[in-house]
Motif scaffolding. Structure first.
Motif, mmCIF file in Angstrom:
data_model
loop_
_atom_site.group_PDB
_atom_site.id
_atom_site.type_symbol
_atom_site.label_atom_id
_atom_site.label_comp_id
_atom_site.label_asym_id
_atom_site.label_seq_id
_atom_site.Cartn_x
_atom_site.Cartn_y
_atom_site.Cartn_z
ATOM 1 N N LYS A 20 -6.793 12.271 -1.797
ATOM 2 C CA LYS A 20 -5.372 12.164 -1.507
ATOM 3 C C LYS A 20 -5.102 11.406 -0.211
ATOM 4 O O LYS A 20 -3.945 11.212 0.168
ATOM 5 C CB LYS A 20 -4.741 13.559 -1.419
ATOM 6 N N SER A 21 -6.168 10.993 0.483
ATOM 7 C CA SER A 21 -5.992 10.268 1.742
ATOM 8 C C SER A 21 -5.968 8.758 1.518
ATOM 9 O O SER A 21 -5.810 7.990 2.463
ATOM 10 C CB SER A 21 -7.109 10.616 2.719
ATOM 11 N N LYS A 22 -6.124 8.323 0.269
ATOM 12 C CA LYS A 22 -6.147 6.897 -0.043
ATOM 13 C C LYS A 22 -5.396 6.644 -1.355
ATOM 14 O O LYS A 22 -5.119 7.565 -2.104
ATOM 15 C CB LYS A 22 -7.589 6.397 -0.173
ATOM 16 N N PHE A 23 -5.080 5.379 -1.588
ATOM 17 C CA PHE A 23 -4.527 4.993 -2.883
ATOM 18 C C PHE A 23 -5.401 3.899 -3.481
ATOM 19 O O PHE A 23 -6.129 3.197 -2.761
ATOM 20 C CB PHE A 23 -3.069 4.520 -2.768
ATOM 21 N N TYR A 41 -1.713 -7.518 0.241
ATOM 22 C CA TYR A 41 -0.915 -7.649 1.455
ATOM 23 C C TYR A 41 -0.030 -6.418 1.641
ATOM 24 O O TYR A 41 0.503 -5.873 0.669
ATOM 25 C CB TYR A 41 -0.012 -8.882 1.389
ATOM 26 N N GLY A 42 0.127 -5.998 2.887
ATOM 27 C CA GLY A 42 1.139 -5.015 3.230
ATOM 28 C C GLY A 42 2.397 -5.752 3.638
ATOM 29 O O GLY A 42 2.325 -6.885 4.138
ATOM 30 N N ILE A 43 3.548 -5.155 3.413
ATOM 31 C CA ILE A 43 4.816 -5.805 3.734
ATOM 32 C C ILE A 43 5.496 -5.050 4.863
ATOM 33 O O ILE A 43 5.825 -3.874 4.731
ATOM 34 C CB ILE A 43 5.730 -5.866 2.496
ATOM 35 N N ASN A 44 5.679 -5.736 5.973
ATOM 36 C CA ASN A 44 6.297 -5.148 7.156
ATOM 37 C C ASN A 44 7.601 -5.878 7.420
ATOM 38 O O ASN A 44 7.605 -7.000 7.920
ATOM 39 C CB ASN A 44 5.354 -5.280 8.362
ATOM 40 N N LYS A 45 8.724 -5.226 7.032
ATOM 41 C CA LYS A 45 10.035 -5.874 7.088
ATOM 42 C C LYS A 45 9.971 -7.166 6.280
ATOM 43 O O LYS A 45 9.712 -7.146 5.088
ATOM 44 C CB LYS A 45 10.458 -6.112 8.535
ATOM 45 N N ALA A 46 10.163 -8.312 6.921
ATOM 46 C CA ALA A 46 10.183 -9.571 6.177
ATOM 47 C C ALA A 46 8.833 -10.283 6.194
ATOM 48 O O ALA A 46 8.674 -11.333 5.582
ATOM 49 C CB ALA A 46 11.258 -10.495 6.745
ATOM 50 N N SER A 47 7.852 -9.722 6.887
ATOM 51 C CA SER A 47 6.556 -10.384 7.006
ATOM 52 C C SER A 47 5.501 -9.668 6.173
ATOM 53 O O SER A 47 5.671 -8.523 5.761
ATOM 54 C CB SER A 47 6.125 -10.425 8.474
ATOM 55 N N GLU A 48 4.385 -10.371 5.956
ATOM 56 C CA GLU A 48 3.283 -9.806 5.198
ATOM 57 C C GLU A 48 2.023 -9.771 6.054
ATOM 58 O O GLU A 48 1.785 -10.675 6.851
ATOM 59 C CB GLU A 48 3.024 -10.637 3.935
ATOM 60 N N LYS A 66 -7.165 1.627 -0.410
ATOM 61 C CA LYS A 66 -6.657 1.598 0.962
ATOM 62 C C LYS A 66 -5.917 2.893 1.249
ATOM 63 O O LYS A 66 -5.740 3.746 0.362
ATOM 64 C CB LYS A 66 -5.703 0.411 1.165
ATOM 65 N N SER A 67 -5.436 3.029 2.474
ATOM 66 C CA SER A 67 -4.612 4.181 2.848
ATOM 67 C C SER A 67 -3.332 3.681 3.500
ATOM 68 O O SER A 67 -3.273 2.566 4.017
ATOM 69 C CB SER A 67 -5.367 5.107 3.814
ATOM 70 N N THR A 68 -2.302 4.521 3.466
ATOM 71 C CA THR A 68 -1.009 4.163 4.043
ATOM 72 C C THR A 68 -0.375 5.415 4.635
ATOM 73 O O THR A 68 -0.486 6.501 4.045
ATOM 74 C CB THR A 68 -0.082 3.548 2.979
ATOM 75 N N PRO A 69 0.266 5.304 5.803
ATOM 76 C CA PRO A 69 0.891 6.491 6.412
ATOM 77 C C PRO A 69 2.002 7.081 5.545
ATOM 78 O O PRO A 69 2.175 8.295 5.483
ATOM 79 C CB PRO A 69 1.450 5.954 7.736
ATOM 80 N N GLU A 70 2.764 6.201 4.883
ATOM 81 C CA GLU A 70 3.893 6.626 4.062
ATOM 82 C C GLU A 70 3.954 5.759 2.815
ATOM 83 O O GLU A 70 3.321 4.703 2.745
ATOM 84 C CB GLU A 70 5.215 6.479 4.843
ATOM 85 N N ASN A 89 -0.537 7.334 -0.671
ATOM 86 C CA ASN A 89 -1.855 7.945 -0.792
ATOM 87 C C ASN A 89 -1.892 8.922 -1.967
ATOM 88 O O ASN A 89 -0.956 9.691 -2.180
ATOM 89 C CB ASN A 89 -2.235 8.665 0.497
ATOM 90 N N GLY A 90 -2.968 8.879 -2.721
ATOM 91 C CA GLY A 90 -3.120 9.724 -3.897
ATOM 92 C C GLY A 90 -2.805 9.008 -5.188
ATOM 93 O O GLY A 90 -3.155 9.481 -6.275
ATOM 94 N N ASP A 91 -2.128 7.826 -5.096
ATOM 95 C CA ASP A 91 -1.786 7.066 -6.297
ATOM 96 C C ASP A 91 -3.004 6.329 -6.838
ATOM 97 O O ASP A 91 -3.866 5.861 -6.075
ATOM 98 C CB ASP A 91 -0.687 6.042 -5.990
ATOM 99 N N ALA A 92 -3.049 6.193 -8.143
ATOM 100 C CA ALA A 92 -4.049 5.357 -8.814
ATOM 101 C C ALA A 92 -3.272 4.422 -9.733
ATOM 102 O O ALA A 92 -2.961 4.760 -10.873
ATOM 103 C CB ALA A 92 -5.033 6.205 -9.594
ATOM 104 N N ILE A 93 -2.922 3.250 -9.223
ATOM 105 C CA ILE A 93 -2.009 2.334 -9.900
ATOM 106 C C ILE A 93 -2.796 1.299 -10.701
ATOM 107 O O ILE A 93 -3.800 0.761 -10.234
ATOM 108 C CB ILE A 93 -1.105 1.638 -8.874
#
Length: 368
Positions: A20-23, A41-48, A66-70, A89-93
């Motif tokens: 559950k600590s990763k996706f 890529y992670g998306i941070n506002k308008a940037s990647e 990977k893992s993500t805080p939210e 985190n916890g997703d298996a997409i």
């Protein structure tokens, strides 16, 4: 041990082993070149931000862990194709796509947000396909009857408008029905803010505390709060700015008159095309407690002054000479020009972005 107990133990073991600590994002691309590079890529506002990369298997398969805080937005890219995802985190997409499909359609499954995004994409694509078919039909008809282009356009316009309105209405409903999902946030942000200000502000009220740590949502809420302050019915935010002749003007000093606050620039062709209409209404209503304050987004003071003279703009002009980075422009949430606000004698905003005959008609009814 009976079969039911054995099944329960196996199920519990599976749950205990899932991290559950990763996706995880895995998938397969049809018509892909084996050993092609795939990027996450992670998306941070308008940037990647590049997060990871891998190589396709001979079967066109890939996987990222990977893992993500939210819960957040991510993008998978390969060659010239890219695909938006939402994960926590916890997703298996699971992502599946055909790289030969120029529409970039793709399928998602395996997590709640993935399912919502799949629902959104599937329904949006139905409208997009209808609009594309209408456009293709229009081009085919024009090719066979080039001299009847305008008549063909007039004939087909109602169908195009209907399908486009259907798409917009679906997006708005999806967003309001899914205020606890980032898929709803993604949906409403596909619309032009200047065309759907009220709807976006209403949506922002619904999601205020839903995604507290998501930077894109936080930025959106801040923008909507600023946009709310310049809606019809609000008192126009005050400012002081240098005029074209080096003096200063304060918006609140114009109280007692109706004011057209006009944002424009010398380099903006739609603005220059609209200027004769603005000159017309100024000359028509300037003796009826009406004035104009032009706010230029120019950076070049010479070009600004030349345009004022060339277009015969005889009212007060001011500028911070900072384009869209002007503090006042940003305060008024101006993202495209021409943009305008009509203020009553108390400084309250009573209309926005009126053009030509529409502006003339509004002033004629208001300044009686």
């Amino acid at each position: 041990m009976n079969k039911i107990a054995t099944f329960l133990i196996a199920s519990l073991a599976f749950v205990a082993c899932s991290d559950k600590s990763k996706f995880e994002i895995s998938g397969k691309f049809e018509h892909a070149t084996p050993q092609s590079k795939v990027y996450l890529y992670g998306i941070n506002k308008a940037s990647e931000t590049p997060l990871d990369s891998t190589v396709l298997s001979d079967k066109g398969e890939f996987k990222f862990t990977k893992s993500t805080p939210e819960v957040d937005f991510f993008r998978v890219k390969i060659d010239n194709s890219e695909y938006m995802l939402i994960a926590k985190n916890g997703d298996a997409i699971r992502l599946e796509a055909d790289l030969a499909d120029k529409t970039l359609a793709y399928k998602l499954s395996g997590a709640a947000e993935a399912d919502k995004l799949e629902e959104l994409n599937k329904n949006k694509n139905q409208y997009v396909a209808k609009l594309a078919a209408l456009q293709a039909q229009f081009e085919e008809n024009v090719a066979s009857q080039p001299n009847n282009r305008d008549a063909i356009a007039n004939q087909m316009r109602p169908a195009l408008i209907k399908e486009n309105e259907g798409l917009v209405n679906y997006i708005l409903k999806f967003a309001m029905d899914n205020t606890n999902s980032l898929a709803g946030f993604y949906a409403i942000n596909s619309l032009n803010p200047s065309d759907y200000e009220k709807e976006m502000i209403a949506y922002s009220e619904k999601i205020k505390s839903n995604f507290n740590k998501n930077e894109a949502v936080t930025d959106f809420l801040v923008r909507m709060a600023k946009l709310r302050s310049v809606q019809i019915g609000q008192t126009a935010p005050d400012f002081t700015m240098n005029t074209i002749d080096g003096k200063s003007v304060k918006l609140s000093d114009l109280r007692g008159k109706y004011v057209l606050l006009d944002f424009w620039a010398s380099w903006c062709q739609p603005c220059r095309q609209e200027n004769p209409n603005v000159v017309k209404v100024y000359n028509k209503y300037k003796d009826k407690k009406f004035t104009i304050l032009g706010v230029s987004l120019d950076k070049d003071p010479v070009a600004w002054k030349q345009a004022v003279i060339a277009d015969g703009l005889t009212w007060t002009h001011a500028s911070e000479l900072k384009d869209f980075e002007s503090p006042t422009v940003r305060m008024y949430q101006v993202e495209a020009i021409p943009s305008s606000f009509v203020l009553d004698p108390a400084g309250k905003i009573i209309a926005k972005n009126l053009r030509a005959e529409e502006l003339d008609s509004f002033l004629g009814k208001t300044l009686r």
